[in-house]
Design a protein around this motif. Structure first.
Motif, mmCIF file in Angstrom:
data_model
loop_
_atom_site.group_PDB
_atom_site.id
_atom_site.type_symbol
_atom_site.label_atom_id
_atom_site.label_comp_id
_atom_site.label_asym_id
_atom_site.label_seq_id
_atom_site.Cartn_x
_atom_site.Cartn_y
_atom_site.Cartn_z
ATOM 1 N N GLY A 166 36.978 -22.195 37.743
ATOM 2 C CA GLY A 166 38.295 -22.655 38.181
ATOM 3 C C GLY A 166 38.807 -23.909 37.512
ATOM 4 N N LEU A 167 38.052 -24.474 36.569
ATOM 5 C CA LEU A 167 38.494 -25.703 35.892
ATOM 6 C C LEU A 167 39.312 -25.331 34.660
ATOM 7 N N ASN A 168 40.497 -24.856 34.892
ATOM 8 C CA ASN A 168 41.342 -24.347 33.802
ATOM 9 C C ASN A 168 41.950 -25.444 32.950
ATOM 10 N N LYS A 169 41.892 -26.699 33.410
ATOM 11 C CA LYS A 169 42.462 -27.804 32.647
ATOM 12 C C LYS A 169 41.412 -28.600 31.875
ATOM 13 N N LEU A 170 40.184 -28.202 31.964
ATOM 14 C CA LEU A 170 39.094 -28.952 31.339
ATOM 15 C C LEU A 170 39.183 -28.852 29.812
ATOM 16 N N LYS A 171 39.304 -30.014 29.152
ATOM 17 C CA LYS A 171 39.451 -30.065 27.697
ATOM 18 C C LYS A 171 38.201 -30.570 26.983
ATOM 19 N N ARG A 172 37.468 -31.433 27.629
ATOM 20 C CA ARG A 172 36.311 -32.045 26.966
ATOM 21 C C ARG A 172 35.126 -32.097 27.925
ATOM 22 N N ILE A 173 33.957 -31.668 27.431
ATOM 23 C CA ILE A 173 32.701 -31.749 28.171
ATOM 24 C C ILE A 173 31.697 -32.478 27.298
ATOM 25 N N ASP A 174 31.199 -33.581 27.789
ATOM 26 C CA ASP A 174 30.211 -34.371 27.045
ATOM 27 C C ASP A 174 28.944 -34.465 27.883
ATOM 28 N N LEU A 175 27.905 -33.753 27.448
ATOM 29 C CA LEU A 175 26.624 -33.730 28.146
ATOM 30 C C LEU A 175 25.514 -34.258 27.240
ATOM 31 N N SER A 176 25.816 -35.274 26.478
ATOM 32 C CA SER A 176 24.843 -35.842 25.547
ATOM 33 C C SER A 176 23.637 -36.409 26.287
ATOM 34 N N SER A 177 22.469 -36.281 25.658
ATOM 35 C CA SER A 177 21.238 -36.921 26.125
ATOM 36 C C SER A 177 20.866 -36.484 27.542
ATOM 37 N N ASN A 178 20.688 -35.182 27.717
ATOM 38 C CA ASN A 178 20.179 -34.622 28.960
ATOM 39 C C ASN A 178 18.920 -33.813 28.648
ATOM 40 N N PHE A 179 18.490 -32.995 29.607
ATOM 41 C CA PHE A 179 17.313 -32.143 29.423
ATOM 42 C C PHE A 179 17.698 -30.665 29.395
ATOM 43 N N ILE A 180 18.910 -30.353 28.940
ATOM 44 C CA ILE A 180 19.427 -28.985 29.007
ATOM 45 C C ILE A 180 18.624 -28.085 28.072
ATOM 46 N N SER A 181 17.952 -27.101 28.646
ATOM 47 C CA SER A 181 17.150 -26.160 27.863
ATOM 48 C C SER A 181 17.815 -24.796 27.747
ATOM 49 N N TRP A 182 18.728 -24.484 28.637
ATOM 50 C CA TRP A 182 19.442 -23.214 28.549
ATOM 51 C C TRP A 182 20.787 -23.309 29.267
ATOM 52 N N ALA A 183 21.687 -22.415 28.874
ATOM 53 C CA ALA A 183 23.020 -22.340 29.475
ATOM 54 C C ALA A 183 23.403 -20.876 29.597
ATOM 55 N N ASP A 184 24.066 -20.529 30.684
ATOM 56 C CA ASP A 184 24.535 -19.158 30.870
ATOM 57 C C ASP A 184 25.480 -18.766 29.734
ATOM 58 N N VAL A 185 25.471 -17.501 29.405
ATOM 59 C CA VAL A 185 26.308 -17.021 28.298
ATOM 60 C C VAL A 185 27.787 -17.315 28.560
ATOM 61 N N ASP A 186 28.207 -17.196 29.804
ATOM 62 C CA ASP A 186 29.621 -17.414 30.157
ATOM 63 C C ASP A 186 29.871 -18.808 30.733
ATOM 64 N N ALA A 187 28.993 -19.749 30.451
ATOM 65 C CA ALA A 187 29.155 -21.084 31.023
ATOM 66 C C ALA A 187 30.425 -21.769 30.520
ATOM 67 N N PHE A 188 30.835 -21.497 29.261
ATOM 68 C CA PHE A 188 32.012 -22.150 28.684
ATOM 69 C C PHE A 188 33.073 -21.153 28.232
ATOM 70 N N ARG A 189 32.730 -19.891 28.096
ATOM 71 C CA ARG A 189 33.646 -18.911 27.506
ATOM 72 C C ARG A 189 34.916 -18.738 28.315
ATOM 73 N N LEU A 190 34.848 -18.918 29.628
ATOM 74 C CA LEU A 190 35.999 -18.666 30.498
ATOM 75 C C LEU A 190 36.851 -19.908 30.739
ATOM 76 N N LEU A 191 36.634 -20.956 29.967
ATOM 77 C CA LEU A 191 37.439 -22.173 30.096
ATOM 78 C C LEU A 191 38.578 -22.109 29.077
ATOM 79 N N PRO A 192 39.801 -21.845 29.506
ATOM 80 C CA PRO A 192 40.897 -21.562 28.557
ATOM 81 C C PRO A 192 41.389 -22.788 27.801
ATOM 82 N N SER A 193 41.121 -24.002 28.312
ATOM 83 C CA SER A 193 41.646 -25.215 27.677
ATOM 84 C C SER A 193 40.577 -26.029 26.963
ATOM 85 N N LEU A 194 39.339 -25.576 26.965
ATOM 86 C CA LEU A 194 38.242 -26.367 26.400
ATOM 87 C C LEU A 194 38.408 -26.515 24.884
#
Length: 341
Positions: free
Chosen positions: A184-212
């Motif tokens: 539902g975050l249709n206005k989201l333009k920028r995601i900064d997740l630098s320096s975390n422990f992210i080992s995996w992400a869902d395939v559709d984690a970012f694909r459905l963001l129309p403004s990213l």
């Protein structure tokens, strides 16, 4: 004795004279004092320079010292006396009384009853923003449509207001990204997740963001790159563990707005072609790239092709010898950075 009788009137006459003299002496002394005082006051006023005593707005504060005016004048007698424990006196002027006819919108409070239980307000989860009105956060700072969660010891993406445009959640302990994190975050333009422990992400984690437009993921533990929306302009996934098998085939071909693709310091074995014509900067240094095709950057069938946008290619830190592929760069405005011997 006739002599004694003659002396008595003389004695009384002398005493009377002394009394009368003393009585007249006191008024004379007071008269002299009254006479001397006007002379002293007159001398004081004669010393005043009344010609220069010009009272204007410029020298008003210099001539009249109002700093201790309240000390000189005691208002205590005029103030009404209010005893401790009593109500303040009502104002005498009816004009200052509140207008009871004015309608003031106030929330209606329901009276407390013993029959109905009292339900406390829900306590927000630590680090989550509240979407009602202006967002308020416990561990995150929400300013306008930007959410700052840097160094907040988060282990997952916090619940974000639907108006969020920029998310900064750097230097945390986030281990995974789920598709539901950005629903539902249709206005989201920028995601900064630098320096975390992210080992995996869902395939559709970012694909459905129309403004990213910008996805910043450096210094994580990713081994695969999720599918990206076509609105993406900048992808930064440096310093991860992504091999070439972690990229979908032709993952960037349909990203017609992609300009910056930074995948340095990963485990790539080859250059992810085909690359969109919009690309301006390609950083692939410090990988395991050993070879390339002649069509990686240019179309070998069209020798008139010129890719003016793609002017920043970095392949240094790879075991590839760029001099072995002289026909792969004819359409580029600059040669790639790397080893040519």
């Amino acid at each position: 004795n006739p002599a004694g009788c003659r002396m008595r009137p003389l004695v009384w006459l002398g005493i009377t004279s002394l009394c009368v003299g003393a009585a007249w002496a006191v008024p004379a002394k007071e008269l002299r004092r009254k006479t001397e005082k006007p002379k002293a006051d007159l001398a004081l006023y004669e010393n005043l320079d009344l010609d220069n005593y010009d009272l204007t707005l410029d020298n008003y504060g210099e001539i009249l010292d109002l700093s201790n005016y309240e000390e000189l004048y005691d208002y205590g007698d005029l103030a009404p006396k209010i005893e401790v424990g009593t109500l303040a006196p009502r104002p005498k002027d009816p004009a200052v009384l509140p207008n009871l006819d004015t309608k003031i919108e106030t929330p209606k409070l329901q009276p407390l009853t013993t029959s109905s239980p009292i339900h406390p307000a829900p306590i927000p989860v630590q680090g989550e923003c509240q979407p009602l009105g202006l967002p308020s956060c416990l561990l995150c700072l929400c300013i306008g449509t930007s959410v700052y969660c840097d160094d907040a010891d988060l282990e997952h993406i916090p619940l974000l207001p639907p108006e969020t445009t920029y998310l900064y959640a750097r230097f945390n302990r986030i281990g995974a990204i789920r598709a539901s994190d950005f629903t539902g975050l249709n206005k989201l333009k920028r995601i900064d997740l630098s320096s975390n422990f992210i080992s995996w992400a869902d395939v559709d984690a970012f694909r459905l963001l129309p403004s990213l437009q910008e996805l910043i993921l450096p210094e994580n533990r990713l081994t695969a790159l999720p599918e990206l929306p076509r609105s993406i302009v900048r992808l930064d996934a440096r310093l991860n563990r992504i091999p070439s098998t972690g990229l979908r085939p032709e993952a960037f071909r349909d990203l017609k707005q992609l300009q910056f693709l930074h995948l340095s310091d990963n485990q790539l074995d080859f250059i992810p072609a085909p690359l969109p014509e919009s690309l301006r900067s390609l950083h692939l240094q410090n990988n395991n790239i050993q070879t390339m095709h002649e069509d990686t950057f240019c179309d070998s069938r069209d020798h008139s092709q010129v890719r003016r946008a793609l002017e920043d290619i970095r392949l240094d830190g790879n075991p590839i010898n760029l001099s072995l592929f002289p026909n792969a760069y004819f359409c580029l405005p600059r040669l790639p950075t790397g080893r040519f011997f």
